[in-house]
Design a protein around this motif. Structure first.
Motif, PDB file in Angstrom:
ATOM      1  N   TYR A 115       1.849 -13.839  63.107  1.00 13.49           N
ATOM      2  CA  TYR A 115       2.866 -12.797  63.239  1.00 13.49           C
ATOM      3  C   TYR A 115       3.970 -13.091  62.221  1.00 13.49           C
ATOM      4  CZ  TYR A 115       5.451  -9.320  66.107  1.00 13.49           C
ATOM      5  OH  TYR A 115       6.108  -8.215  66.573  1.00 13.49           O
ATOM      6  N   VAL A 116       4.175 -12.198  61.315  1.00 14.51           N
ATOM      7  CA  VAL A 116       5.095 -12.231  60.165  1.00 14.51           C
ATOM      8  C   VAL A 116       4.309 -12.619  58.911  1.00 14.51           C
ATOM      9  CG1 VAL A 116       7.220 -13.063  59.111  1.00 14.51           C
ATOM     10  CG2 VAL A 116       7.067 -12.895  61.607  1.00 14.51           C
ATOM     11  N   ALA A 117       4.088 -11.634  58.088  1.00 19.57           N
ATOM     12  CA  ALA A 117       3.377 -11.866  56.829  1.00 19.57           C
ATOM     13  C   ALA A 117       4.235 -12.719  55.905  1.00 19.57           C
ATOM     14  CB  ALA A 117       3.065 -10.526  56.150  1.00 19.57           C
ATOM     15  N   ALA A 140       2.429  -7.564  60.521  1.00 22.70           N
ATOM     16  CA  ALA A 140       3.469  -7.462  59.499  1.00 22.70           C
ATOM     17  C   ALA A 140       4.703  -6.749  60.034  1.00 22.70           C
ATOM     18  CB  ALA A 140       2.934  -6.736  58.266  1.00 22.70           C
ATOM     19  N   LEU A 141       5.860  -7.249  59.659  1.00 23.52           N
ATOM     20  CA  LEU A 141       7.120  -6.649  60.078  1.00 23.52           C
ATOM     21  C   LEU A 141       7.598  -5.565  59.132  1.00 23.52           C
ATOM     22  CD1 LEU A 141       9.259  -9.765  61.100  1.00 23.52           C
ATOM     23  CD2 LEU A 141       7.582  -8.499  62.447  1.00 23.52           C
ATOM     24  N   LEU A 142       7.133  -5.601  57.901  1.00 24.35           N
ATOM     25  CA  LEU A 142       7.639  -4.688  56.872  1.00 24.35           C
ATOM     26  C   LEU A 142       6.537  -3.734  56.432  1.00 24.35           C
ATOM     27  CD1 LEU A 142       9.641  -7.333  54.785  1.00 24.35           C
ATOM     28  CD2 LEU A 142      10.464  -5.876  56.660  1.00 24.35           C
ATOM     29  N   ASP A 157      -1.827  -5.331  60.264  1.00 17.24           N
ATOM     30  CA  ASP A 157      -1.216  -4.133  60.836  1.00 17.24           C
ATOM     31  C   ASP A 157       0.300  -4.233  60.706  1.00 17.24           C
ATOM     32  OD1 ASP A 157      -3.490  -2.622  62.150  1.00 17.24           O
ATOM     33  OD2 ASP A 157      -3.746  -4.583  63.091  1.00 17.24           O
ATOM     34  N   PHE A 158       0.935  -3.164  60.215  1.00 17.43           N
ATOM     35  CA  PHE A 158       2.381  -3.052  60.274  1.00 17.43           C
ATOM     36  C   PHE A 158       2.750  -2.643  61.688  1.00 17.43           C
ATOM     37  CE2 PHE A 158       5.941   0.109  60.053  1.00 17.43           C
ATOM     38  CZ  PHE A 158       6.964  -0.832  59.996  1.00 17.43           C
ATOM     39  N   PRO A 370       8.019   0.508  71.088  1.00 16.23           N
ATOM     40  CA  PRO A 370       8.594  -0.809  70.835  1.00 16.23           C
ATOM     41  C   PRO A 370       7.659  -1.691  70.018  1.00 16.23           C
ATOM     42  CG  PRO A 370       8.938  -0.182  73.119  1.00 16.23           C
ATOM     43  CD  PRO A 370       8.036   0.865  72.519  1.00 16.23           C
ATOM     44  N   PRO A 371       8.172  -2.372  68.998  1.00 15.24           N
ATOM     45  CA  PRO A 371       7.307  -3.192  68.135  1.00 15.24           C
ATOM     46  C   PRO A 371       6.510  -4.249  68.880  1.00 15.24           C
ATOM     47  CG  PRO A 371       9.396  -2.813  67.058  1.00 15.24           C
ATOM     48  CD  PRO A 371       9.539  -2.277  68.451  1.00 15.24           C
TER      49      PRO A 371
END
Length: 385
Positions: A115-117, A140-142, A157-158, A370-371
């Motif tokens: 979690y977090v590219a 991915a967060l962005l 996946d974003f 929600p993310p």
């Protein structure tokens, strides 16, 4: 469903807490083991050891703790293999997380999600190829990150950034915060010198010197400093000598909801902010608080970064909005004089960042699911496939 999940710093803990909540919503029977902080523990995790042991940044800071960290890596990998989870989820902190994943993959076929590219678009693009050897799926967060991960051979996946789903302060919360802190109606300067001890030790003296210059012409302001528990005493020692009669927003001794309310009220009530580089720029954008970003690395780490960095800004608001409206004082430019000048400029034009902050929130998923729930759906969808 059995999940081993680990995070190494406060921002990762918040991601992990939101993801765990999403997984529990979709799979109420899910069982978690791993390493995390307060947000993940609030979702039922019993951390195997304090997450703060992993909150280290920079080559110079890591070296003295190398052998201890290596033992923790081996210990964590063994725990994963003993649990035999359906999925291992590692959150950010790649120097720790990916070493654990490498050992797990070498000894098993356990599915791995990160979690977090990694910011390969900013520096060291080869990290994606190395990561693909041990990670199956990236969250991915962005919005511009999935192609970088997919080219290296990973699923990606974003899922949006959790900051867009976090509640914002109400007028009542702001009024309560001001009254409880004795701030009256004074304009507020929010100061955030970092969440790691090394950051605070480097940045707090520079920030303090900058504030003395800034307050020469801004004596009407008060300083508010939110702190995380494990650096609260260190920050308190530094801010005792700052101008602006600083008020610490300290979560220790407060119930979790009151602590969260005080923090978001501080963000929303501030007229402007001075912050260390990092995810906090997105929290400020969510609150609509204009900012100056400053950061200084140790000399050796700074020299390495200068040779490797590929972008002209490190602030996520600038990157996501494709603007450069948030001023930065970085590396050799992180001086009291430069910071004070930027703070003065932002105070004179307080709405110059409004459009970029709003666009950033929109692109990160504000108004959607929600993310944390989106991330949980992505994990389960790929796991079933």
């Amino acid at each position: 469903m059995r999940v081993f999940i680990l995070a190494g710093e406060p921002s990762g803990d918040r991601l992990g807490g939101a993801l765990m909540e999403g997984l529990r919503t979709l799979r109420p029977e899910a069982v978690f083991e791993g390493i995390g902080g307060p947000a993940m523990e609030a979702q039922g995790l019993r951390s195997r050891f304090p997450m703060s042991e992993l909150s280290i940044m920079g080559l110079v800071e890591v070296l003295p703790k190398y052998f201890h960290l290596k033992r923790r890596i081996e210990e964590t990998a063994r725990a994963v293999l003993e649990m035999r989870p359906d999925v291992l989820i590692t959150i950010d902190s790649p120097d720790f997380s990916l070493r654990v994943a490498r050992r797990v993959k070498a000894a098993s076929d356990i599915r791995t999600v990160h979690y977090v590219a990694p910011s390969v678009w900013a520096w060291r693009p080869g990290r994606a190829d190395k990561m693909a050897k041990v990670i199956d799926h990236v969250l991915a967060l962005l919005p511009f990150e999935p192609p970088y991960m997919e080219r290296a051979g990973m699923e990606c996946d974003f899922v949006g950034h959790p900051v867009v789903g976090e509640p914002q302060a109400t007028l009542a919360e702001i009024a309560e915060f001001r009254a409880a802190s004795g701030l009256g109606g004074a304009p507020l300067l929010l100061v955030l010198p970092g969440s790691r001890r090394g950051e605070v030790e480097r940045l707090a003296p520079i920030f303090g010197a900058a504030l003395k210059m800034f307050f020469h012409d801004n004596k009407d302001m008060r300083v508010v400093v939110p702190v995380v528990p494990h650096v609260a005493d260190l920050v308190a020692d530094h801010v005792a000598h700052w101008p602006g009669a600083p008020v610490l927003v300290d979560a220790r001794g407060l119930q979790a909801e009151l602590a969260a309310s005080r923090k978001r009220a501080a963000f929303a009530a501030a007229e402007l902010a001075l912050a260390a580089s990092g995810t906090v720029s997105l929290e400020l954008a969510a609150a609509g608080t204009p900012m100056v970003i400053a950061y200084k690395l140790n000399w050796l780490t700074q020299k390495m970064a200068e040779r490797l960095v590929k972008v002209d800004t490190v602030t996520l608001v600038n990157l996501v909005s494709e603007t450069r409206v948030v001023p930065e004082c970085l590396g050799p430019g992180c001086t009291p004089e430069a910071i004070a000048a930027c703070l003065s400029d932002v105070r004179r034009a307080p709405h110059a960042q409004d459009q970029a902050m709003a666009l950033t929130m929109e692109r990160l998923g504000r108004g959607g699911e929600p993310p944390g729930l989106r991330a949980a759906r992505a994990v389960l969808r790929r796991l079933r496939a």
